[in-house]
Design a protein around this motif. Structure first.
Motif, PDB file in Angstrom:
ATOM      1  N   GLU A 100      10.899  -0.934   4.155  1.00 55.88           N
ATOM      2  CA  GLU A 100      10.829  -1.864   3.034  1.00 55.88           C
ATOM      3  C   GLU A 100       9.422  -2.397   2.844  1.00 55.88           C
ATOM      4  OE1 GLU A 100      14.725  -0.961   4.097  1.00 55.88           O
ATOM      5  OE2 GLU A 100      13.213  -1.841   5.421  1.00 55.88           O
ATOM      6  N   GLN A 101       8.719  -2.638   3.944  1.00 57.94           N
ATOM      7  CA  GLN A 101       7.326  -3.085   3.842  1.00 57.94           C
ATOM      8  C   GLN A 101       6.447  -1.991   3.255  1.00 57.94           C
ATOM      9  OE1 GLN A 101       6.927  -4.359   7.989  1.00 57.94           O
ATOM     10  NE2 GLN A 101       6.564  -6.452   7.296  1.00 57.94           N
ATOM     11  N   ALA A 102       6.731  -0.739   3.602  1.00 55.09           N
ATOM     12  CA  ALA A 102       5.964   0.375   3.038  1.00 55.09           C
ATOM     13  C   ALA A 102       6.181   0.468   1.527  1.00 55.09           C
ATOM     14  CB  ALA A 102       6.371   1.683   3.712  1.00 55.09           C
ATOM     15  N   GLN A 103       7.413   0.269   1.090  1.00 51.09           N
ATOM     16  CA  GLN A 103       7.700   0.309  -0.344  1.00 51.09           C
ATOM     17  C   GLN A 103       6.982  -0.816  -1.075  1.00 51.09           C
ATOM     18  OE1 GLN A 103      11.921   0.074   0.014  1.00 51.09           O
ATOM     19  NE2 GLN A 103      12.182   2.256   0.443  1.00 51.09           N
ATOM     20  N   GLU A 104       6.982  -1.989  -0.469  1.00 50.31           N
ATOM     21  CA  GLU A 104       6.283  -3.132  -1.070  1.00 50.31           C
ATOM     22  C   GLU A 104       4.785  -2.871  -1.135  1.00 50.31           C
ATOM     23  OE1 GLU A 104       3.687  -6.477  -0.945  1.00 50.31           O
ATOM     24  OE2 GLU A 104       4.222  -5.390   0.893  1.00 50.31           O
ATOM     25  N   ALA A 105       4.224  -2.297  -0.069  1.00 49.21           N
ATOM     26  CA  ALA A 105       2.786  -2.032  -0.033  1.00 49.21           C
ATOM     27  C   ALA A 105       2.404  -0.979  -1.076  1.00 49.21           C
ATOM     28  CB  ALA A 105       2.364  -1.568   1.365  1.00 49.21           C
ATOM     29  N   GLU A 106       3.270   0.016  -1.270  1.00 44.19           N
ATOM     30  CA  GLU A 106       2.983   1.040  -2.277  1.00 44.19           C
ATOM     31  C   GLU A 106       2.961   0.435  -3.678  1.00 44.19           C
ATOM     32  OE1 GLU A 106       3.578   4.070  -5.269  1.00 44.19           O
ATOM     33  OE2 GLU A 106       5.040   2.509  -4.743  1.00 44.19           O
ATOM     34  N   ALA A 107       3.932  -0.443  -3.950  1.00 38.44           N
ATOM     35  CA  ALA A 107       3.970  -1.093  -5.260  1.00 38.44           C
ATOM     36  C   ALA A 107       2.754  -1.997  -5.463  1.00 38.44           C
ATOM     37  CB  ALA A 107       5.263  -1.906  -5.396  1.00 38.44           C
ATOM     38  N   TRP A 108       2.361  -2.678  -4.403  1.00 39.87           N
ATOM     39  CA  TRP A 108       1.178  -3.542  -4.449  1.00 39.87           C
ATOM     40  C   TRP A 108      -0.073  -2.711  -4.715  1.00 39.87           C
ATOM     41  CZ3 TRP A 108      -3.028  -3.340  -1.099  1.00 39.87           C
ATOM     42  CH2 TRP A 108      -3.941  -4.403  -1.193  1.00 39.87           C
ATOM     43  N   ALA A 109      -0.207  -1.601  -4.008  1.00 37.26           N
ATOM     44  CA  ALA A 109      -1.386  -0.741  -4.192  1.00 37.26           C
ATOM     45  C   ALA A 109      -1.419  -0.175  -5.611  1.00 37.26           C
ATOM     46  CB  ALA A 109      -1.366   0.395  -3.169  1.00 37.26           C
ATOM     47  N   ARG A 110      -0.253   0.256  -6.105  1.00 40.93           N
ATOM     48  CA  ARG A 110      -0.190   0.809  -7.455  1.00 40.93           C
ATOM     49  C   ARG A 110      -0.595  -0.238  -8.491  1.00 40.93           C
ATOM     50  NH1 ARG A 110       4.829   1.091  -9.301  1.00 40.93           N
ATOM     51  NH2 ARG A 110       5.518   1.655  -7.197  1.00 40.93           N
ATOM     52  N   ALA A 111      -0.187  -1.486  -8.244  1.00 44.81           N
ATOM     53  CA  ALA A 111      -0.546  -2.565  -9.175  1.00 44.81           C
ATOM     54  C   ALA A 111      -2.053  -2.786  -9.234  1.00 44.81           C
ATOM     55  CB  ALA A 111       0.158  -3.859  -8.765  1.00 44.81           C
ATOM     56  N   HIS A 112      -2.750  -2.355  -8.170  1.00 41.32           N
ATOM     57  CA  HIS A 112      -4.209  -2.496  -8.129  1.00 41.32           C
ATOM     58  C   HIS A 112      -4.914  -1.149  -8.308  1.00 41.32           C
ATOM     59  CE1 HIS A 112      -4.007  -6.744  -7.114  1.00 41.32           C
ATOM     60  NE2 HIS A 112      -3.052  -6.449  -6.258  1.00 41.32           N
ATOM     61  N   SER A 113      -4.166  -0.170  -8.863  1.00 46.05           N
ATOM     62  CA  SER A 113      -4.722   1.145  -9.238  1.00 46.05           C
ATOM     63  C   SER A 113      -5.247   1.947  -8.054  1.00 46.05           C
ATOM     64  CB  SER A 113      -5.833   0.966 -10.287  1.00 46.05           C
ATOM     65  OG  SER A 113      -5.324   0.304 -11.432  1.00 46.05           O
ATOM     66  N   ALA A 114      -4.643   1.712  -6.870  1.00 43.19           N
ATOM     67  CA  ALA A 114      -4.972   2.530  -5.700  1.00 43.19           C
ATOM     68  C   ALA A 114      -3.858   3.550  -5.484  1.00 43.19           C
ATOM     69  CB  ALA A 114      -5.137   1.657  -4.464  1.00 43.19           C
ATOM     70  N   ASP A 115      -4.211   4.692  -4.924  1.00 43.49           N
ATOM     71  CA  ASP A 115      -3.242   5.739  -4.607  1.00 43.49           C
ATOM     72  C   ASP A 115      -2.852   5.570  -3.146  1.00 43.49           C
ATOM     73  OD1 ASP A 115      -1.652   7.804  -5.344  1.00 43.49           O
ATOM     74  OD2 ASP A 115      -3.239   9.301  -5.528  1.00 43.49           O
ATOM     75  N   TYR A 116      -1.551   5.400  -2.866  1.00 43.52           N
ATOM     76  CA  TYR A 116      -1.094   4.922  -1.551  1.00 43.52           C
ATOM     77  C   TYR A 116      -0.353   5.998  -0.772  1.00 43.52           C
ATOM     78  CZ  TYR A 116       1.316   1.909   1.850  1.00 43.52           C
ATOM     79  OH  TYR A 116       1.790   1.326   3.007  1.00 43.52           O
ATOM     80  N   LEU A 117      -0.716   6.108   0.494  1.00 41.06           N
ATOM     81  CA  LEU A 117      -0.026   6.984   1.435  1.00 41.06           C
ATOM     82  C   LEU A 117       0.297   6.170   2.674  1.00 41.06           C
ATOM     83  CD1 LEU A 117       0.823  10.003   1.942  1.00 41.06           C
ATOM     84  CD2 LEU A 117      -1.372  10.276   3.113  1.00 41.06           C
ATOM     85  N   ASP A 118       1.575   6.110   3.032  1.00 39.17           N
ATOM     86  CA  ASP A 118       1.974   5.382   4.235  1.00 39.17           C
ATOM     87  C   ASP A 118       2.018   6.352   5.409  1.00 39.17           C
ATOM     88  OD1 ASP A 118       3.016   2.475   4.627  1.00 39.17           O
ATOM     89  OD2 ASP A 118       4.272   3.681   5.956  1.00 39.17           O
ATOM     90  N   GLY A 119       1.807   5.835   6.609  1.00 38.24           N
ATOM     91  CA  GLY A 119       1.781   6.727   7.765  1.00 38.24           C
ATOM     92  C   GLY A 119       2.316   6.085   9.024  1.00 38.24           C
ATOM     93  N   ALA A 120       2.739   6.935   9.945  1.00 33.98           N
ATOM     94  CA  ALA A 120       3.197   6.506  11.262  1.00 33.98           C
ATOM     95  C   ALA A 120       2.551   7.401  12.305  1.00 33.98           C
ATOM     96  CB  ALA A 120       4.719   6.588  11.363  1.00 33.98           C
ATOM     97  N   ILE A 121       1.973   6.774  13.319  1.00 36.19           N
ATOM     98  CA  ILE A 121       1.238   7.495  14.357  1.00 36.19           C
ATOM     99  C   ILE A 121       2.168   7.735  15.538  1.00 36.19           C
ATOM    100  CG2 ILE A 121      -0.775   7.435  15.879  1.00 36.19           C
ATOM    101  CD1 ILE A 121      -2.004   5.362  13.932  1.00 36.19           C
ATOM    102  N   MET A 122       2.503   8.994  15.795  1.00 37.79           N
ATOM    103  CA  MET A 122       3.465   9.295  16.853  1.00 37.79           C
ATOM    104  C   MET A 122       2.752   9.644  18.165  1.00 37.79           C
ATOM    105  SD  MET A 122       5.931   8.564  14.983  1.00 37.79           S
ATOM    106  CE  MET A 122       7.152   8.721  16.280  1.00 37.79           C
ATOM    107  N   THR A 123       1.860   8.740  18.567  1.00 39.86           N
ATOM    108  CA  THR A 123       1.182   8.889  19.851  1.00 39.86           C
ATOM    109  C   THR A 123       0.557   7.551  20.221  1.00 39.86           C
ATOM    110  OG1 THR A 123      -0.497  10.154  21.105  1.00 39.86           O
ATOM    111  CG2 THR A 123      -1.018   9.620  18.811  1.00 39.86           C
ATOM    112  N   THR A 124       0.055   7.458  21.431  1.00 35.87           N
ATOM    113  CA  THR A 124      -0.722   6.300  21.859  1.00 35.87           C
ATOM    114  C   THR A 124      -2.194   6.593  21.600  1.00 35.87           C
ATOM    115  OG1 THR A 124      -0.744   7.218  24.091  1.00 35.87           O
ATOM    116  CG2 THR A 124       0.971   5.591  23.594  1.00 35.87           C
ATOM    117  N   PRO A 125      -3.077   5.593  21.679  1.00 41.52           N
ATOM    118  CA  PRO A 125      -4.489   5.835  21.339  1.00 41.52           C
ATOM    119  C   PRO A 125      -5.132   7.035  22.042  1.00 41.52           C
ATOM    120  CG  PRO A 125      -4.097   3.486  21.433  1.00 41.52           C
ATOM    121  CD  PRO A 125      -2.806   4.138  21.877  1.00 41.52           C
ATOM    122  N   PRO A 126      -4.864   7.290  23.338  1.00 36.41           N
ATOM    123  CA  PRO A 126      -5.519   8.449  23.964  1.00 36.41           C
ATOM    124  C   PRO A 126      -5.142   9.789  23.342  1.00 36.41           C
ATOM    125  CG  PRO A 126      -4.702   6.946  25.645  1.00 36.41           C
ATOM    126  CD  PRO A 126      -4.137   6.476  24.347  1.00 36.41           C
ATOM    127  N   GLY A 127      -4.012   9.834  22.625  1.00 35.07           N
ATOM    128  CA  GLY A 127      -3.580  11.092  22.024  1.00 35.07           C
ATOM    129  C   GLY A 127      -4.171  11.360  20.650  1.00 35.07           C
TER     130      GLY A 127
END
Length: 294
Positions: A100-127
């Motif tokens: 739901e936060q990703a959907q809200e962020a996409e709508a927010w970005a679109r309202a400011h004319s940015a192209d939005y891609l959400d992501g999830a990192i499936m590793t810890t920092p060393p990876g």
């Protein structure tokens, strides 16, 4: 085409953000960084990064802006004041959050004319930077394809679909799988450990068994999609009998049985729904109904 690497900005320099920026620098990308506490940028500056004085300067520096901060509140605290500068930018949000936060962020970005891609990192920092590690993305296919070479520097990029919440949803589902698997392994490790078997002796056998389990998952996935669960390998009734042996062995050795008791109760609810002679995949019918239903 030349081999020049595209410029990228990284906002947020915690452990993960710093790993992202360091990897981009190693792969030759001109990298601008910004963090609320500026001293965190210093090790990256020493490796060639440019430190922006403000978020607005950071956004202006690159066509691609990657944000990895503590949470979505921090995301908005950082970018809301400079939202107008995001117009025409590709914004990749690697901040952990809910679908739901990703959907809200996409709508927010679109309202400011940015192209939005959400992501999830499936590793810890060393990876970060390993091609073996998955980075899940959802949202703008244009951002994903345009900046795929940059995203590939961080890990293996998988685009899950246009719905911006999908990456977060997969993230939650995969973490649930991880915790269930690791806790099951630890329960088994405790069980054999009661007979003086070391974890390092049990684990290679457990890992070999998991390769068989992945075969079950592949078979059951088609059954779940079809909504039909032929019990031609091992039925729920058989599994209930089998888990009793685990419960007995663990109880006799003083091992906590909360996890297998939960699993047995779920199997029994599945049987009570009429799936006793179906495959274990039919347990999903109980899970879809939620707690307390039968």
């Amino acid at each position: 085409m030349g081999t020049e690497r595209s410029a990228v900005t990284v906002i947020g320099l915690g452990q993960m953000g710093s790993a992202l920026a360091a990897t981009l620098l190693e792969r030759g990308h001109p990298t601008t960084v910004w963090n609320r506490s500026a001293q965190k940028a210093q090790p990256l500056v020493e490796r060639g990064a440019r430190s922006a004085a403000t978020p607005e300067e950071a956004v202006a520096a690159s066509p691609l802006v990657i944000v990895c901060v503590l949470d979505h509140d921090a995301l908005h605290a950082t970018l809301d004041p400079v939202a107008d500068s995001l117009a025409g930018k590709a914004l990749v949000n690697l901040t952990s959050g809910s679908p739901e936060q990703a959907q809200e962020a996409e709508a927010w970005a679109r309202a400011h004319s940015a192209d939005y891609l959400d992501g999830a990192i499936m590793t810890t920092p060393p990876g970060v930077g390993s091609p073996e590690m998955m980075f899940l993305y959802s949202g703008s296919r244009t951002v994903f394809e345009t900046h795929r070479p940059t995203l590939t520097a961080l890990g293996d990029p998988l685009h899950l679909g246009a719905e911006p919440g999908l990456a977060s949803l997969y993230d939650a589902a995969l973490l649930g799988l991880m915790w269930s698997t690791m806790t099951g392994w630890l329960h088994g490790t405790a069980l054999v450990g009661a007979e003086k078997t070391e974890a390092t002796a049990f684990t290679p056998v457990a890992i070999r068994w998991l390769s068989a389990v992945t075969g079950f998952l592949t078979t059951y996935a088609a059954q779940v999609d079809a909504g039909r669960y032929p019990g031609d390998d091992a039925t729920v009734d058989v599994q209930i009998t089998a888990i009793d042996h685990l419960l007995h062995a663990a109880a006799a050795r003083g091992i906590d049985n909360a996890l297998p008791e939960l699993l047995k109760a779920t199997m029994e609810r599945t049987r009570d729904l009429g799936h006793g002679s179906d495959s274990y995949a039919s347990v999903i019918e109980v899970l879809k109904k939620g707690a307390g239903s039968a």
